[in-house]
Design an enzyme around this catalytic site. Structure first.
Site, PDB file in Angstrom:
ATOM      1  N   HIS A  18       0.719  -1.200   0.105  1.00 51.90           N
ATOM      2  CA  HIS A  18       0.034   0.059  -0.079  1.00 51.90           C
ATOM      3  C   HIS A  18       0.871   1.224  -0.140  1.00 51.90           C
ATOM      4  O   HIS A  18       0.741   2.163  -0.819  1.00 51.90           O
ATOM      5  CB  HIS A  18      -0.776   0.096   1.167  1.00 51.90           C
ATOM      6  CG  HIS A  18      -2.111  -1.023   1.167  1.00 51.90           C
ATOM      7  ND1 HIS A  18      -2.161  -1.878   2.494  1.00 51.90           N
ATOM      8  CD2 HIS A  18      -3.017  -1.409   0.382  1.00 51.90           C
ATOM      9  CE1 HIS A  18      -3.009  -2.825   2.249  1.00 51.90           C
ATOM     10  NE2 HIS A  18      -3.694  -2.353   0.897  1.00 51.90           N
ATOM     11  N   LYS A  42     -15.926  -6.480   6.687  1.00 43.31           N
ATOM     12  CA  LYS A  42     -14.969  -7.100   6.710  1.00 43.31           C
ATOM     13  C   LYS A  42     -14.408  -7.593   8.249  1.00 43.31           C
ATOM     14  O   LYS A  42     -13.565  -8.163   8.235  1.00 43.31           O
ATOM     15  CB  LYS A  42     -13.681  -6.252   6.205  1.00 43.31           C
ATOM     16  CG  LYS A  42     -13.578  -6.625   4.596  1.00 43.31           C
ATOM     17  CD  LYS A  42     -12.356  -5.889   3.973  1.00 43.31           C
ATOM     18  CE  LYS A  42     -11.979  -6.722   2.646  1.00 43.31           C
ATOM     19  NZ  LYS A  42     -10.690  -6.234   2.234  1.00 43.31           N
ATOM     20  N   SER A 129      -3.320  -7.800   3.220  1.00 42.82           N
ATOM     21  CA  SER A 129      -3.594  -7.451   4.482  1.00 42.82           C
ATOM     22  C   SER A 129      -3.851  -8.738   5.302  1.00 42.82           C
ATOM     23  O   SER A 129      -3.325  -8.916   6.484  1.00 42.82           O
ATOM     24  CB  SER A 129      -4.528  -6.224   4.958  1.00 42.82           C
ATOM     25  OG  SER A 129      -4.166  -5.055   4.484  1.00 42.82           O
TER      26      SER A 129
HETATM   27  N1  COA Z   1      -0.424  -4.082  -1.374  1.00 44.64           N
HETATM   28  C1  COA Z   1      -0.884  -4.875  -0.754  1.00 44.64           C
HETATM   29  N2  COA Z   1      -2.045  -5.294  -0.507  1.00 44.64           N
HETATM   30  C2  COA Z   1      -2.927  -4.719  -1.313  1.00 44.64           C
HETATM   31  C3  COA Z   1      -2.525  -4.022  -2.428  1.00 44.64           C
HETATM   32  C4  COA Z   1      -1.290  -3.431  -2.487  1.00 44.64           C
HETATM   33  N3  COA Z   1      -0.680  -2.797  -3.537  1.00 44.64           N
HETATM   34  N4  COA Z   1      -3.582  -3.477  -2.731  1.00 44.64           N
HETATM   35  C5  COA Z   1      -4.694  -4.057  -2.450  1.00 44.64           C
HETATM   36  N5  COA Z   1      -4.240  -5.035  -1.374  1.00 44.64           N
HETATM   37  C6  COA Z   1      -5.017  -6.097  -0.493  1.00 44.64           C
HETATM   38  C7  COA Z   1      -5.728  -5.134   0.733  1.00 44.64           C
HETATM   39  O1  COA Z   1      -4.944  -5.195   1.620  1.00 44.64           O
HETATM   40  C8  COA Z   1      -6.693  -6.215   0.954  1.00 44.64           C
HETATM   41  O2  COA Z   1      -6.543  -7.187   1.460  1.00 44.64           O
HETATM   42  P1  COA Z   1      -7.538  -8.183   2.227  1.00 44.64           P
HETATM   43  O3  COA Z   1      -8.581  -8.424   1.570  1.00 44.64           O
HETATM   44  O4  COA Z   1      -6.640  -9.299   2.514  1.00 44.64           O
HETATM   45  O5  COA Z   1      -7.561  -7.498   3.573  1.00 44.64           O
HETATM   46  C9  COA Z   1      -7.247  -6.824  -0.624  1.00 44.64           C
HETATM   47  O6  COA Z   1      -5.716  -6.524  -1.350  1.00 44.64           O
HETATM   48  C10 COA Z   1      -8.242  -6.262  -1.502  1.00 44.64           C
HETATM   49  O7  COA Z   1      -8.113  -4.838  -1.430  1.00 44.64           O
HETATM   50  P2  COA Z   1      -9.328  -3.772  -1.832  1.00 44.64           P
HETATM   51  O8  COA Z   1      -9.828  -4.432  -3.033  1.00 44.64           O
HETATM   52  O9  COA Z   1      -8.331  -2.640  -1.706  1.00 44.64           O
HETATM   53  O10 COA Z   1     -10.246  -3.810  -0.602  1.00 44.64           O
HETATM   54  P3  COA Z   1     -10.258  -2.948   0.456  1.00 44.64           P
HETATM   55  O11 COA Z   1     -11.176  -3.598   1.394  1.00 44.64           O
HETATM   56  O12 COA Z   1      -8.970  -2.827   1.201  1.00 44.64           O
HETATM   57  O13 COA Z   1     -10.869  -1.830  -0.121  1.00 44.64           O
HETATM   58  C11 COA Z   1     -12.852  -0.358  -0.527  1.00 44.64           C
HETATM   59  C12 COA Z   1     -12.274  -1.732  -0.887  1.00 44.64           C
HETATM   60  C13 COA Z   1     -13.136   0.064   0.699  1.00 44.64           C
HETATM   61  C14 COA Z   1     -12.000   0.635  -1.472  1.00 44.64           C
HETATM   62  C15 COA Z   1     -14.273  -0.656  -1.747  1.00 44.64           C
HETATM   63  O14 COA Z   1     -15.045  -1.626  -0.991  1.00 44.64           O
HETATM   64  C16 COA Z   1     -15.026   0.621  -1.626  1.00 44.64           C
HETATM   65  O15 COA Z   1     -14.942   1.460  -2.481  1.00 44.64           O
HETATM   66  N6  COA Z   1     -16.258   0.626  -0.869  1.00 44.64           N
HETATM   67  C17 COA Z   1     -17.141   1.790  -0.710  1.00 44.64           C
HETATM   68  C18 COA Z   1     -18.430   1.337  -1.465  1.00 44.64           C
HETATM   69  C19 COA Z   1     -18.244   1.501  -2.737  1.00 44.64           C
HETATM   70  O16 COA Z   1     -18.317   2.707  -2.995  1.00 44.64           O
HETATM   71  N7  COA Z   1     -18.360   0.465  -3.505  1.00 44.64           N
HETATM   72  C20 COA Z   1     -17.981   0.649  -4.956  1.00 44.64           C
HETATM   73  C21 COA Z   1     -19.417   0.729  -5.502  1.00 44.64           C
HETATM   74  S1  COA Z   1     -19.449   0.374  -7.343  1.00 44.64           S
END
Ligand code: COA
Length: 160
Positions: A18, A42, A129
């Site tokens: 990240h 989550k 994560s």
């Molecule tokens: N390095 C390491 N890990 C990474 C990474 C990177 N560059 N990029 C992503 N990851 C990991 C994250 O840590 C996460 O790990 P985990 O699932 O094991 O905990 C996984 O990849 C998924 O990441 P991500 O897709 O970024 O999910 P998130 O939970 O961190 O974030 C939101 C998702 C919050 C951005 C998304 O759900 C959101 O926008 N929610 C709001 C509601 C909304 O608007 N939805 C969209 C409507 S179309």
């Protein structure tokens, strides 16, 4: 025109992957807001306050980067912050379908906001994560994958 970008995620906890994406995005835009999602679905290990605190301290030296919490729709938050770019990291092909779907929907909801993908550095393509939490829960060494402040946060959490 100055451009504000949003880098959203749950950051439970923030990993070196990240940080890599955030710092590279920070070079590309005038301001970067790391938006820490509450993500109640989550059931995060670290509370929103803890995740924000970790991110704030890690990014303390980067003036153009700020940390903010968010709930609800990402595009609503982006519009409130007058951001026109959403940054997402892509680690592998397996991220692609999901990310493109979300980017498409966000674009439909808010046509003025573009999603920009940053390819994760080679060293971090396997990182997430939950993998970090899993290794740590079995007393494995996660120091290669997270900032030292995250090691402290895990230790604090364990020792109450
Ligand atoms: N390095 C390491 N890990 C990474 C990474 C990177 N560059 N990029 C992503 N990851 C990991 C994250 O840590 C996460 O790990 P985990 O699932 O094991 O905990 C996984 O990849 C998924 O990441 P991500 O897709 O970024 O999910 P998130 O939970 O961190 O974030 C939101 C998702 C919050 C951005 C998304 O759900 C959101 O926008 N929610 C709001 C509601 C909304 O608007 N939805 C969209 C409507 S179309």
């Amino acid at each position: 025109m100055e451009v504000t970008a949003i880098y959203p995620g749950t950051f439970d906890p923030m990993t070196l992957g990240h940080i890599d994406v955030a710092l590279r995005a920070g070079e590309m835009f005038d301001r970067l807001i790391i938006a820490v999602a509450e993500s109640p679905g989550k059931k995060p290990y670290f509370s929103l306050e803890e995740r924000m605190d970790i991110a704030n301290r890690i990014m303390a030296d980067h003036d153009a980067v700020t940390i903010a919490p968010f709930t609800g729709l990402l595009v609503d938050f982006a519009q409130k912050k007058e951001a026109t770019v959403i940054v997402r990291g892509l680690r592998a092909v397996s991220d692609f379908d999901y990310e493109v779907q979300i980017a498409g929907m966000n674009r439909k909801l808010a046509p003025g906001i573009e999603t920009v993908f940053i390819a994760a550095s080679q060293d971090y393509t396997f990182l997430s994560s939950s993998i970090v939490r899993e290794i740590e829960s079995h007393n494995g060494d996660i120091s290669e994958f997270v900032h030292p402040l995250v090691l402290d946060a895990f230790a604090e959490k364990r020792n109450g």
